[in-house]
Design a protein around this motif. Structure first.
Motif, PDB file in Angstrom:
ATOM      1  N   SER A  52      29.109  16.620   3.629  1.00  9.07           N
ATOM      2  CA  SER A  52      30.130  17.471   4.233  1.00  9.07           C
ATOM      3  C   SER A  52      31.545  16.946   4.044  1.00  9.07           C
ATOM      4  O   SER A  52      32.514  17.693   4.208  1.00  9.07           O
ATOM      5  CB  SER A  52      29.843  17.653   5.733  1.00  9.07           C
ATOM      6  N   ASN A  53      31.690  15.673   3.686  1.00 10.54           N
ATOM      7  CA  ASN A  53      33.019  15.095   3.496  1.00 10.54           C
ATOM      8  C   ASN A  53      33.388  14.834   2.041  1.00 10.54           C
ATOM      9  O   ASN A  53      34.554  14.914   1.674  1.00 10.54           O
ATOM     10  CB  ASN A  53      33.155  13.790   4.279  1.00 10.54           C
ATOM     11  N   GLU A  54      32.403  14.510   1.222  1.00 11.61           N
ATOM     12  CA  GLU A  54      32.701  14.202  -0.186  1.00 11.61           C
ATOM     13  C   GLU A  54      32.006  15.153  -1.158  1.00 11.61           C
ATOM     14  O   GLU A  54      32.183  15.041  -2.370  1.00 11.61           O
ATOM     15  CB  GLU A  54      32.299  12.758  -0.516  1.00 11.61           C
ATOM     16  N   GLY A  55      31.188  16.079  -0.638  1.00 16.18           N
ATOM     17  CA  GLY A  55      30.538  17.046  -1.520  1.00 16.18           C
ATOM     18  C   GLY A  55      29.436  16.452  -2.366  1.00 16.18           C
ATOM     19  O   GLY A  55      29.106  16.994  -3.425  1.00 16.18           O
ATOM     20  N   ILE A  56      28.832  15.348  -1.909  1.00 10.64           N
ATOM     21  CA  ILE A  56      27.753  14.690  -2.648  1.00 10.64           C
ATOM     22  C   ILE A  56      26.485  14.759  -1.805  1.00 10.64           C
ATOM     23  O   ILE A  56      26.404  14.134  -0.739  1.00 10.64           O
ATOM     24  CB  ILE A  56      28.116  13.226  -2.974  1.00 10.64           C
ATOM     25  N   PHE A  57      25.513  15.512  -2.276  1.00  8.59           N
ATOM     26  CA  PHE A  57      24.276  15.764  -1.536  1.00  8.59           C
ATOM     27  C   PHE A  57      23.182  14.849  -2.076  1.00  8.59           C
ATOM     28  O   PHE A  57      22.792  14.966  -3.234  1.00  8.59           O
ATOM     29  CB  PHE A  57      23.896  17.237  -1.686  1.00  8.59           C
ATOM     30  N   VAL A  58      22.704  13.947  -1.242  1.00  7.35           N
ATOM     31  CA  VAL A  58      21.706  12.967  -1.668  1.00  7.35           C
ATOM     32  C   VAL A  58      20.488  13.041  -0.757  1.00  7.35           C
ATOM     33  O   VAL A  58      20.560  13.524   0.379  1.00  7.35           O
ATOM     34  CB  VAL A  58      22.276  11.534  -1.664  1.00  7.35           C
ATOM     35  N   GLU A  59      19.369  12.534  -1.235  1.00  8.50           N
ATOM     36  CA  GLU A  59      18.183  12.473  -0.384  1.00  8.50           C
ATOM     37  C   GLU A  59      18.365  11.363   0.659  1.00  8.50           C
ATOM     38  O   GLU A  59      19.215  10.476   0.501  1.00  8.50           O
ATOM     39  CB  GLU A  59      16.929  12.242  -1.222  1.00  8.50           C
ATOM     40  N   PRO A  60      17.573  11.383   1.743  1.00  9.71           N
ATOM     41  CA  PRO A  60      17.777  10.416   2.819  1.00  9.71           C
ATOM     42  C   PRO A  60      17.792   8.957   2.364  1.00  9.71           C
ATOM     43  O   PRO A  60      18.670   8.186   2.792  1.00  9.71           O
ATOM     44  CB  PRO A  60      16.602  10.704   3.763  1.00  9.71           C
ATOM     45  N   ALA A  61      16.863   8.547   1.514  1.00  2.85           N
ATOM     46  CA  ALA A  61      16.823   7.145   1.083  1.00  2.85           C
ATOM     47  C   ALA A  61      18.132   6.723   0.438  1.00  2.85           C
ATOM     48  O   ALA A  61      18.609   5.596   0.635  1.00  2.85           O
ATOM     49  CB  ALA A  61      15.660   6.916   0.120  1.00  2.85           C
TER      50      ALA A  61
END
Length: 364
Positions: free
Chosen positions: A286-295
């Motif tokens: 939500s702040n940098e636009g980088i969507f990663v998996e939880p790990a």
């Protein structure tokens, strides 16, 4: 001599002289690697003191995780040796990469997974790439034990990170970081599960430093999930538990290598809770636009933890000096595990097909 396609800029084609391949090695590649090193202005501001934070986004590899770097080398060497089948144990990402590269090489792939413990996004990949997927009654460590036993007696190539070719491929991420920054960073922060990646990055940093391509070596900082932290606790965790399924491992295969990387680099291993991991995952998206998996978010959660002044009083996390450059590796794409993302975000907002209703919902 094998002819290479002109558009192949994958890991082996780009870094061939630093890898255990020859002109006789077939390149099984999906043009992996060369992932972006993204400057994070908001993380940099949070650290302050003129620090610079960069995100190495490994989720932009072909199957959505860093595993592709090692798998291209492991599969290429397996095919060179005449293998007709490969096998791996997996928490999800390894299975996706192994299945994709086996499909590319036109050989059979078998994956052993802990039943009910794999994110569906990763499981779907293994199915679609044509792997033989076997769910065992046990955890990842049980699956790896079985893979080792099968590899000792059958003519099937093991492509877990106990295969040294995997780490050789994964070390190339360090080469790219040094190339992009012009030198090694001061700190490198990573999630730690099976501990192959932190070991591989350190291999790469050491190699380029020996060759004079960098002037320094970074401190390697690893973060494990609190419920799955064998290196932190210095003991095997029989029943590891964490929402971060990719690092849900109680007995890491590369434990010894990781300890060497941590000790030699002056780094440390610490833990983050599931709550901290999920908060960091949401913050990064939500702040940098980088969507990663939880790990993947374990590295970001760990960086946030380093900002807590109370942590500097403990023996585990070192303070970050002014002007430091920090790289955080995020290992897999958020679409690997969409269910976790859905569960922590708000749902779709229903509305009639009317302009005024939409504007009211937007607060306009």
């Amino acid at each position: 001599m094998i002819l290479r396609p002109l558009n192949d800029r994958g890991v082996i084609a780009r870094w061939q002289q630093y890898l255990p391949v020859t002109d006789a090695t077939p390149f099984v590649s999906l043009n992996e690697g060369s992932t972006p090193l993204i400057h994070s202005p908001k993380l940099s501001r949070r650290l302050g003191q003129d620090c610079e934070v960069y995100i190495k986004f490994e989720g932009l590899n072909p199957t959505g995780s860093f595993k592709d770097r090692g798998m291209t080398v492991a599969l290429s060497k397996a095919v060179e040796a005449g293998a007709q089948a490969v096998i791996c144990a997996s928490t999800g990402n390894t299975s996706a990469a192994a299945a994709a590269y086996a499909a590319r090489a036109s050989i059979t792939c078998a994956v052993l997974l802990p039943a009910g413990k794999i994110a569906f996004g990763k499981l779907a990949q293994a199915f679609m790439y044509g792997a033989k997927v076997i769910a065992i009654e046990g955890n990842f460590d049980d699956a790896l034990r079985l893979v080792r036993e099968i590899g000792e007696t059958e003519s099937i190539a093991i492509v877990n990170s106990i295969n040294p070719h995997r780490l050789e491929g994964q070390k190339t991420a360090s080469f790219e970081i040094i190339e992009d920054l012009g030198d090694a960073p001061d700190f490198h922060v990573l999630p730690v599960g099976n501990a192959g990646n932190i070991s591989a990055y350190w291999m790469g940093y050491e190699e380029f430093h020996r060759l004079g391509k960098s002037t320094k070596l970074p401190a390697m900082i690893g973060f494990q999930a609190a419920g799955s932290a064998p290196i932190y606790h210095r003991r095997v965790i029989e029943q590891p538990e964490t929402v971060a399924s990719a690092i849900r491992i109680g007995n890491p295969a590369s434990w010894e290598f990781a300890n060497r990387a941590l000790h030699t680099s002056g780094g440390v291993i610490d833990i983050v809770t599931d709550e901290e991991i999920l908060a960091a995952q949401l913050w990064l998206a939500s702040n940098e636009g980088i969507f990663v998996e939880p790990a993947s978010a374990a590295s970001i959660a760990g960086l946030f933890k380093s900002l807590d002044p109370k942590r500097h009083c403990e023996r585990r996390l070192p303070p970050i000096p002014p002007g430091s450059r920090i790289v955080c590796t995020v290992t897999g794409h958020g679409l690997k595990d969409p269910d976790v993302a859905r569960d922590q975000c708000g749902g779709v907002i229903p509305a009639p097909a009317e302009k005024d209703a939409i504007l009211r919902l937007l607060g306009a």
